[in-house]
Design an enzyme around this catalytic site. Structure first.
Site, PDB file in Angstrom:
ATOM      1  N   SER A   1      10.022   6.066  57.109  1.00  0.00           N
ATOM      2  CA  SER A   1      10.765   5.359  58.151  1.00  0.00           C
ATOM      3  C   SER A   1      12.256   5.694  57.994  1.00  0.00           C
ATOM      4  O   SER A   1      12.739   5.840  56.869  1.00  0.00           O
ATOM      5  CB  SER A   1      10.569   3.852  58.015  1.00  0.00           C
ATOM      6  OG  SER A   1       9.200   3.553  57.988  1.00  0.00           O
TER       7      SER A   1
ATOM      8  N   ARG B   1      15.400  -2.489  68.716  1.00  0.00           N
ATOM      9  CA  ARG B   1      14.412  -1.517  69.200  1.00  0.00           C
ATOM     10  C   ARG B   1      14.444  -1.358  70.709  1.00  0.00           C
ATOM     11  O   ARG B   1      14.812  -2.280  71.438  1.00  0.00           O
ATOM     12  CB  ARG B   1      12.999  -1.998  68.826  1.00  0.00           C
ATOM     13  CG  ARG B   1      12.763  -2.127  67.330  1.00  0.00           C
ATOM     14  CD  ARG B   1      12.469  -0.784  66.728  1.00  0.00           C
ATOM     15  NE  ARG B   1      12.299  -0.853  65.290  1.00  0.00           N
ATOM     16  CZ  ARG B   1      11.519  -0.005  64.615  1.00  0.00           C
ATOM     17  NH1 ARG B   1      10.850   0.941  65.234  1.00  0.00           N
ATOM     18  NH2 ARG B   1      11.433  -0.087  63.304  1.00  0.00           N
TER      19      ARG B   1
ATOM     20  N   TYR C   1       7.577 -10.118  65.750  1.00  0.00           N
ATOM     21  CA  TYR C   1       8.357  -8.873  65.785  1.00  0.00           C
ATOM     22  C   TYR C   1       7.546  -7.610  65.481  1.00  0.00           C
ATOM     23  O   TYR C   1       6.792  -7.560  64.509  1.00  0.00           O
ATOM     24  CB  TYR C   1       9.520  -8.941  64.792  1.00  0.00           C
ATOM     25  CG  TYR C   1      10.650  -8.006  65.185  1.00  0.00           C
ATOM     26  CD1 TYR C   1      11.647  -8.428  66.044  1.00  0.00           C
ATOM     27  CD2 TYR C   1      10.684  -6.695  64.742  1.00  0.00           C
ATOM     28  CE1 TYR C   1      12.661  -7.565  66.446  1.00  0.00           C
ATOM     29  CE2 TYR C   1      11.694  -5.821  65.133  1.00  0.00           C
ATOM     30  CZ  TYR C   1      12.683  -6.273  65.980  1.00  0.00           C
ATOM     31  OH  TYR C   1      13.685  -5.418  66.391  1.00  0.00           O
TER      32      TYR C   1
ATOM     33  N   ASP D   1       5.250   8.825  66.188  1.00  0.00           N
ATOM     34  CA  ASP D   1       5.056   7.965  65.011  1.00  0.00           C
ATOM     35  C   ASP D   1       3.685   8.106  64.342  1.00  0.00           C
ATOM     36  O   ASP D   1       3.608   8.043  63.129  1.00  0.00           O
ATOM     37  CB  ASP D   1       5.274   6.494  65.418  1.00  0.00           C
ATOM     38  CG  ASP D   1       5.513   5.578  64.228  1.00  0.00           C
ATOM     39  OD1 ASP D   1       6.160   6.024  63.254  1.00  0.00           O
ATOM     40  OD2 ASP D   1       5.032   4.437  64.247  1.00  0.00           O
TER      41      ASP D   1
ATOM     42  N   LYS E   1       1.100  -0.323  63.533  1.00  0.00           N
ATOM     43  CA  LYS E   1       0.922  -0.071  62.096  1.00  0.00           C
ATOM     44  C   LYS E   1      -0.378  -0.691  61.566  1.00  0.00           C
ATOM     45  O   LYS E   1      -1.062  -0.104  60.732  1.00  0.00           O
ATOM     46  CB  LYS E   1       2.116  -0.615  61.313  1.00  0.00           C
ATOM     47  CG  LYS E   1       3.460  -0.090  61.767  1.00  0.00           C
ATOM     48  CD  LYS E   1       3.602   1.386  61.584  1.00  0.00           C
ATOM     49  CE  LYS E   1       5.024   1.842  61.882  1.00  0.00           C
ATOM     50  NZ  LYS E   1       5.158   3.302  61.765  1.00  0.00           N
TER      51      LYS E   1
ATOM     52  N   CYS F   1      13.968   8.421  58.808  1.00  0.00           N
ATOM     53  CA  CYS F   1      14.355   9.799  58.484  1.00  0.00           C
ATOM     54  C   CYS F   1      14.448  10.667  59.727  1.00  0.00           C
ATOM     55  O   CYS F   1      14.489  11.893  59.646  1.00  0.00           O
ATOM     56  CB  CYS F   1      13.374  10.416  57.494  1.00  0.00           C
ATOM     57  SG  CYS F   1      13.647   9.913  55.795  1.00  0.00           S
TER      58      CYS F   1
ATOM     59  N   HIS G   1       0.832   8.814  59.505  1.00  0.00           N
ATOM     60  CA  HIS G   1       2.150   8.383  59.972  1.00  0.00           C
ATOM     61  C   HIS G   1       2.948   9.642  60.331  1.00  0.00           C
ATOM     62  O   HIS G   1       3.842  10.060  59.595  1.00  0.00           O
ATOM     63  CB  HIS G   1       2.824   7.591  58.836  1.00  0.00           C
ATOM     64  CG  HIS G   1       4.072   6.866  59.240  1.00  0.00           C
ATOM     65  ND1 HIS G   1       5.003   6.440  58.327  1.00  0.00           N
ATOM     66  CD2 HIS G   1       4.543   6.478  60.447  1.00  0.00           C
ATOM     67  CE1 HIS G   1       5.997   5.832  58.958  1.00  0.00           C
ATOM     68  NE2 HIS G   1       5.732   5.843  60.239  1.00  0.00           N
TER      69      HIS G   1
ATOM     70  N   ARG H   1       9.528  -5.651  60.103  1.00  0.00           N
ATOM     71  CA  ARG H   1       8.225  -5.732  59.438  1.00  0.00           C
ATOM     72  C   ARG H   1       8.422  -6.430  58.099  1.00  0.00           C
ATOM     73  O   ARG H   1       9.410  -6.192  57.407  1.00  0.00           O
ATOM     74  CB  ARG H   1       7.665  -4.336  59.185  1.00  0.00           C
ATOM     75  CG  ARG H   1       7.000  -3.706  60.384  1.00  0.00           C
ATOM     76  CD  ARG H   1       6.244  -2.451  59.992  1.00  0.00           C
ATOM     77  NE  ARG H   1       7.121  -1.371  59.607  1.00  0.00           N
ATOM     78  CZ  ARG H   1       7.316  -0.957  58.373  1.00  0.00           C
ATOM     79  NH1 ARG H   1       6.677  -1.529  57.365  1.00  0.00           N
ATOM     80  NH2 ARG H   1       8.133   0.026  58.109  1.00  0.00           N
TER      81      ARG H   1
HETATM   82  C1  OXD Z   1       8.348   2.449  60.814  1.00  0.00           C
HETATM   83  C2  OXD Z   1       8.340   2.334  62.271  1.00  0.00           C
HETATM   84  O1  OXD Z   1       8.852   1.548  60.134  1.00  0.00           O
HETATM   85  O2  OXD Z   1       7.835   3.249  62.925  1.00  0.00           O
HETATM   86  O3  OXD Z   1       7.854   3.445  60.306  1.00  0.00           O
HETATM   87  O4  OXD Z   1       8.829   1.329  62.794  1.00  0.00           O
HETATM   88 MN    MN Z   2       6.837   4.678  61.703  1.00  0.00          MN
END
Ligand code: OXD
Ligand code: MN
Length: 603
Positions: free
Chosen positions: A263, A386, A212, A288, A221, A265, A241, A71
């Site tokens: 993100s 991913r 991507y 997510d 997102k 964690c 989130h 991202r």
């Molecule tokens: C993030 C994801 O970056 O879920 O939070 O990819």
């Molecule tokens: Mn996320």
């Protein structure tokens, strides 16, 4: 369905305008069928974008361009009419100016390519909490990933055609092909031409130049968090989130918990955790994003707007997340930027068995002992590699995961990575204090001295890169939710799995052992487990937390469950500086919460 079948003049006009601007060679309206998925995957195998895996079965491997691997927050914009409405945590651009820039970039950008029209639902198609979108894209990779991550269906297009509201999403990889020009495996535009833009007032997303993840799979997102957070503010619900999990005790009683972590964690790991505690069970609803609304009885109900997992592969193993591994092993997955083993399987760092050789994510020969010019080990997979897999394949998917009514939420968890100060678990004193905990969520930066009070990176509600409007107003929205008439408000907890000793040893084993904390929360919600009220919140009493068999010393237990007044007083100035960023849009309630915390710590 073809373009000619559509009747809605507004929809037809929108589609035609983009087709005229992008000048694709062909237009394809997606129906979300398996046949369509297989056809596009085969096409990408032929073009060199995909490599087919038979292990896991019916899966594909894809590598992105080296410049297009994550991202891009620096190229992400909230184009609200007023700059002040985007707030200090977002990049803002004047919507008129941005539209002019985008018009220039999109002109002829799909030449030599097909424009795919993807009608999709975020959430079960018939859920009152679900919302619809249409993504236009020139990337078949995006089409097949959206087919896993969302519900793509002709029925959705029919409903939109009949007038159901939808979010307009437009995406191009930004790489037109001149007649006769050969394509590359991963077309995209250079960084300074990438734009991930959101127009909150008109519920539009326009993304250019990247293929991507969150830059291109616009349901995730961009829609489910940035645009949906604005819709939620305007319509009185919540787009967060958060993972959603179902926790069942040995008696067979269940509760649903939603949890926000920044993100990286371990959200996916927690959502599918195998509890170490006998008789307890965790099942997953989502890993997510959570969309939540009060029902007519004041019960907050959550759906997972997504239909798949787009998980970070490195670090995922049979130890850290067996259920994610098993989900992938069932096949039908897309692996992006992972390595490939010599017998045609997948590999990434942290997987249980390291192969003697492999092909790395850039399709170069790889061996475990290879080093770069600086002597650093060369990684086989990109750190942000991913897997995209259907959620329904997860061995611990909860039976309620597609319930259109959503699941009743009993508790919210917040957390971050904190080596010091923050205890293992802390219960908010009340809703407003819980909102304060969410608004001051933070992780320590890697610059943090081992065991010391590190520099904090605040990530309120884990929404820093994902809130589509002014975060001060977003805090206000959370406070407003707490005042909804007759609402049964979830209890709020702050957890920290990442506490270390001053010498830098982990204090808590994490993973399946986190079920011990979930058990305490479950019992607190039922008014059973014991807690003591401290300056920072309600902490488990000495024997309230089941630590049997962990071998944690009394000293370490004290560290995990203490209210470190001195440590907290040291972070108060950082919290003040964090709050100052939001200027006069910071709700006064949160200023009072901070003052009250300071007063309690000094008492
Ligand atoms: C993030 C994801 O970056 O879920 O939070 O990819
Ligand atoms: Mn996320």
């Amino acid at each position: 369905m073809t373009l000619n079948d559509l009747k809605n003049p507004e929809l037809k006009k929108w589609l035609q305008e983009w087709i005229d601007l992008c000048t694709p060679d062909a237009v394809h309206i997606c129906d979300g069928s398996q046949e369509e998925y297989d056809k596009l995957c085969n096409m990408m195998v032929k073009s060199g974008t995909f490599i087919k895996h038979d292990k896991p079965r019916n899966s594909y491997n894809c590598r992105s361009d080296i410049s297009d691997v994550a991202r891009v927050e620096g190229r992400t914009f909230i184009c609200s009419r007023r700059e002040a409405d985007a707030g200090p945590t977002n990049n803002w651009c004047n919507p008129k100016e941005m539209r002019t820039t985008l018009k220039g970039l999109f002109k002829g950008c799909m030449q030599g390519r097909t424009l795919y029209v993807i009608p999709f639902s975020m959430g079960p198609v018939d859920s009152p909490i679900a919302k619809y979108g249409i993504e236009l894209t020139d990337s078949p990779y995006v089409v097949v990933n959206m087919a896993i991550m969302t519900r793509v269906a002709t029925e959705v297009l029919k409903r939109i055609d009949k007038g159901t509201e939808f979010v307009r999403c437009v995406h191009s990889v930004g790489a037109p092909l001149a007649p006769g020009q050969a394509d590359v495996p991963w077309p995209c535009a250079p960084m300074d031409k990438k734009y991930i833009t959101h127009f909150p007032e008109t519920r539009e997303i326009i993304s250019f130049g990247s293929g991507y993840g969150g830059n291109a799979l616009l349901g995730k997102k961009c829609f489910a968090l940035r645009i949906a957070s604005v819709q939620a503010r305007d319509e009185g619900w919540m787009a967060e989130h958060m993972l959603i999990l179902k926790l069942t005790n040995p008696k067979g009683e269940s509760k649903f918990i939603a949890a926000a972590f920044p993100s990286a964690c371990g959200k996916t790991n927690l959502a599918m955790m195998r509890p170490s505690l006998k008789g307890w069970k965790v099942e997953v609803i989502g890993d997510d994003i959570a969309w939540m609304q009060f029902d007519k009885n004041g019960q907050l109900r959550a759906i997972n707007p997504e239909a798949g997992f787009f998980g970070v592969a490195p670090g995922t193993s049979m130890k850290s997340n067996p259920n994610a591994m098993l989900t992938c092993n069932r096949g039908n997955a897309i692996f992006t930027n992972t390595a490939i083993t010599m017998d045609g399987g997948v590999y990434w760092e942290g997987m249980d068995k390291v192969p003697e050789e492999a092909v790395d994510w850039q399709r170069r020969p790889w061996k475990p002992d290879m080093k770069d010019a600086d002597g650093k080990a060369i990684k086989a997979a990109h750190p942000n590699a991913r897997f995209t897999v259907p959620a329904r394949q997860c061995p611990v998917i909860a039976k309620e995961w597609e319930d259109p009514a959503g699941v009743p939420i009993s508790a919210f968890l917040f957390g971050g990575r904190r080596a010091s100060v923050v205890p293992l678990v802390n219960e908010a004193l009340d809703w407003e204090h819980g909102v304060f905990l969410g608004a001051t969520m933070a992780s320590e930066t890697t610059a943090a001295a081992v065991g010391g009070v590190g520099l904090l990176r605040f990530d309120p509600f884990a929404m820093l890169p994902f809130c589509g409007y002014h975060m001060g107003d977003y805090f206000g929205h959370w406070l407003k939710i707490g005042k909804v008439n007759g609402a049964k408000l979830p209890k709020i907890y702050y957890v920290n799995w990442f506490r270390k000793t001053p010498e830098g040893e982990w204090l808590w084993p994490g993973f399946g052992e986190n079920s011990r904390v979930l058990k305490w929360i479950f019992e607190r919600v039922d008014g059973k487990a014991e807690a003591r009220t401290t300056a920072i919140g309600n902490l488990p009493t000495d024997d309230a937390l089941d630590l049997k068999g962990l071998g944690i010393s009394e000293e370490h237990k004290q560290m995990l469950l203490e209210c470190d007044k001195e440590g907290w007083l040291k972070v108060i100035p950082e919290m003040k500086a964090h709050f100052a960023k939001f200027g006069n849009r910071l709700p006064k309630t949160l200023v009072r919460q901070l003052e009250a915390l300071e007063a309690r710590l000094n008492a």
